[in-house]
Design a protein around this motif. Structure first.
Motif, PDB file in Angstrom:
ATOM      1  N   ARG A  39      89.789  48.638 -19.625  1.00  0.00           N
ATOM      2  CA  ARG A  39      89.499  50.016 -19.222  1.00  0.00           C
ATOM      3  C   ARG A  39      88.739  50.008 -17.897  1.00  0.00           C
ATOM      4  NH1 ARG A  39      88.136  51.495 -24.033  1.00  0.00           N
ATOM      5  NH2 ARG A  39      85.904  51.676 -23.810  1.00  0.00           N
ATOM      6  N   THR A  60      85.120  55.035 -16.889  1.00  0.00           N
ATOM      7  CA  THR A  60      84.115  54.221 -17.570  1.00  0.00           C
ATOM      8  C   THR A  60      82.727  54.807 -17.343  1.00  0.00           C
ATOM      9  OG1 THR A  60      83.950  52.813 -15.614  1.00  0.00           O
ATOM     10  CG2 THR A  60      85.434  52.090 -17.344  1.00  0.00           C
ATOM     11  N   SER A 104      87.676  47.282 -23.602  1.00  0.00           N
ATOM     12  CA  SER A 104      86.828  47.948 -22.612  1.00  0.00           C
ATOM     13  C   SER A 104      86.871  47.245 -21.261  1.00  0.00           C
ATOM     14  CB  SER A 104      85.389  48.036 -23.125  1.00  0.00           C
ATOM     15  OG  SER A 104      84.853  46.743 -23.252  1.00  0.00           O
TER      16      SER A 104
END
Lengths: 193, 193
Positions: free
Chosen positions: A117, B170, A114
């Motif tokens: 990301r 995100t 993440s």
DNA sequence: CCGACATCGGCACGCGACGTGCCGATCGAG
DNA sequence: CTCGATCGGCACGTCGCGTGCCGATGTCGG
């Protein structure tokens, strides 16, 4: 032998990024690994690990090397035409080497990480959306788009649809797709109907 | 000991899919591997390979197990409200276990395998787009949307934006996002302004 | 009820990539 | 010229892959 002398420091860094791009263009995402880059460059793995903490980081840098140009929209005074040109160019770039394979690799890695990301989003997706937002904001100021339009969401929808097509869908980003997308956008926020 | 007797055939298949989902919910995408599923299920790897040729295939089946329900739109006569409800529900599902991690895993695998990408697209993305297209087509027939709208592209833009948000961006799929998206859609093709 | 047989769990293998450690060679700054 | 940082090369242990083989266990036909 006309061996190039063993390069160091920044020169090596530059070379490694290029090797990564070459590798991506030739063997695609499947063949991308730190070992493969090191072999191909004739380099010890440490030389790579010293510069990037992971394959993902290397890929991000390699991507910036080829993805930072050609992001700017022209401003001919005709938003629709300018968006159309840029979308078609981006669509082609996203589906061709070396950008295509490297982008896919980053996307894949990002699904497990993440933090990556977030970095990907911030460093690339947000940038692309911002350029788009800039262009359509100018269009709003010149009266090509209605004043009440929420352009931030619009920019995300425009860019998101392109990324969806190129990375998740199997359909090409062709003229029909871009025109269909722009039809909807202009129908929503265009002032001339 | 109240050991369950060693199960075979379809019963084992069912159980393995469930274990895959449990594993995804607990350890996420990073912990998903054939070895991990086999260990967790107390099963030989052959028992998995006999059923699915690859991790990707297993993931696709596991995904269908939980992603086929809740895909249908309600039809209250108010398109915008029906889309809104469904988008929020899908957005939540896409970002929570077990669907989130499994979907991410499939997306990651698909980047290296164009056949898998085609299967993913056909089996899930196209299905979702189709349901959306069905709903907005009915809205067009009842006069909620303009007759001239190209709804196929619209359905792709709607779904694509959601997938972009949940898988590449995100940002969360919250009410603001859905409302912004629907604002643009209704501004483009709605008949009541 | 029993025997034949497909399926099962367990173990082992070779492969390749990972990330790290150590070596001696080589480069370049001072 | 000297010295330290960087280099290429090699090796290691770990892990997941996909496959092969074993003996045990269940299911089903006779």
């Amino acid at each position: 032998m006309t061996d190039t002398p063993r390069r160091r420091g920044a020169a090596r860094t530059e070379e490694l990024l290029q090797v990564t791009l070459d590798l991506a263009a030739e063997v695609g995402y499947a063949g991308l690994s730190i070992e493969a880059v090191a072999r191909r460059a004739g380099v010890g793995k440490h030389t790579i690990y010293r510069r990037w903490p992971s394959m993902s980081a290397l890929l991000l840098d390699a991507l910036s090397r080829v993805w930072t140009s050609d992001l700017d929209y022209r401003d001919t005074g005709d938003v629709r035409a300018d968006l159309r040109e840029q979308f078609l160019r981006s669509g082609l770039a996203l589906s061709s080497p070396p950008i295509g394979p490297v982008y896919r690799a980053v996307i894949a890695e990002a699904q497990a990480d993440s933090m990556l990301r977030a970095t990907l989003h911030e460093r690339f997706l947000v940038t692309v959306e911002q350029r788009t937002l800039d262009r359509i904001t100018r269009a709003q100021q010149t009266g090509e788009l209605t004043a009440k339009a929420n352009l931030e969401f619009a920019a995300e929808v425009l860019c998101g649809t392109l990324y969806y097509r190129s990375l998740l869908s199997t359909r090409p980003i062709d003229e029909d797709a871009v025109d269909g997308l722009l039809d909807m956008f202009m129908a929503a926020y265009g002032t001339s109907h």
